[in-house]
Write an enzyme that holds these catalytic residues in place. Structure first.
Site, PDB file in Angstrom:
ATOM      1  CD  GLN A  78      -9.479 -16.576 -14.989  1.00 27.85           C
ATOM      2  OE1 GLN A  78      -9.159 -16.562 -16.167  1.00 27.85           O
ATOM      3  NE2 GLN A  78     -10.328 -15.719 -14.485  1.00 27.85           N
ATOM      4  CG  PHE A  79      -7.682 -20.203  -8.363  1.00 21.26           C
ATOM      5  CD1 PHE A  79      -8.626 -20.017  -7.359  1.00 21.26           C
ATOM      6  CD2 PHE A  79      -6.699 -19.245  -8.529  1.00 21.26           C
ATOM      7  CE1 PHE A  79      -8.584 -18.897  -6.547  1.00 21.26           C
ATOM      8  CE2 PHE A  79      -6.639 -18.132  -7.726  1.00 21.26           C
ATOM      9  CZ  PHE A  79      -7.592 -17.947  -6.729  1.00 21.26           C
ATOM     10  CB  THR A  80     -11.310 -17.200 -10.355  1.00 17.79           C
ATOM     11  OG1 THR A  80     -10.901 -16.861 -11.676  1.00 17.79           O
ATOM     12  CG2 THR A  80     -10.328 -16.626  -9.342  1.00 17.79           C
TER      13      THR A  80
END
Length: 146
Positions: A78-80
């Site tokens: 999850q790059f967010t």
């Protein structure tokens, strides 16, 4: 590298409606890989997650790890988690590692967690996924490793 660890009684990942990863008791780990992270970060964070004592003992105290309770880990990229929100209302993701770098470290993190004795399930890196979980507690811990 950042991990959001949620203690769960169950969790699963779906891609296009199909379950591709599923666990019972254990941890749902949302993993964000930052620019500049290296293999050492993945190794250290995996060890920390495996030994994170957020499961209750007989006295009800947080004294057991996912290893101690025989649980699994559902690891979701999850790059967010690396979103920058200091300016304006649109998040910036410049601190997140590029996908080709992030996938290598995501895979290394999963391999290290597995090598430590934790059963590991995951989604499909880079795919649009749906995560379903029952947060047990709720208990959610954020771990950062640089």
């Amino acid at each position: 590298m950042r991990a959001v660890c949620q203690r769960v009684s169950e969790a699963r990942v779906r891609v296009e409606g199909r379950i591709v990863g599923e666990i019972g008791t254990g941890l749902c780990v949302l993993l964000g890989v930052a620019r500049g992270d290296g293999e050492e970060s993945a190794v250290r964070l995996a060890a920390k997650v495996a030994r994170l004592r957020i499961f209750a003992d007989e006295a009800g105290k947080f004294d057991r790890s996912v290893l101690d309770v025989g649980g699994g880990a559902l690891v979701v990229s999850q790059f967010t988690l690396l979103a920058g929100t200091a300016k304006g209302n649109r998040p910036s993701f410049t601190d997140a590692a590029p996908p080709e770098e992030a996938q290598v470290l995501y895979d290394r993190f999963c391999a290290e967690l597995l090598a430590s004795g934790v059963t590991v399930e995951h989604g499909v890196f880079g795919a649009k996924i749906a995560v379903e979980l029952v947060n047990d507690g709720p208990v959610t811990i954020v771990l950062d490793v640089v």
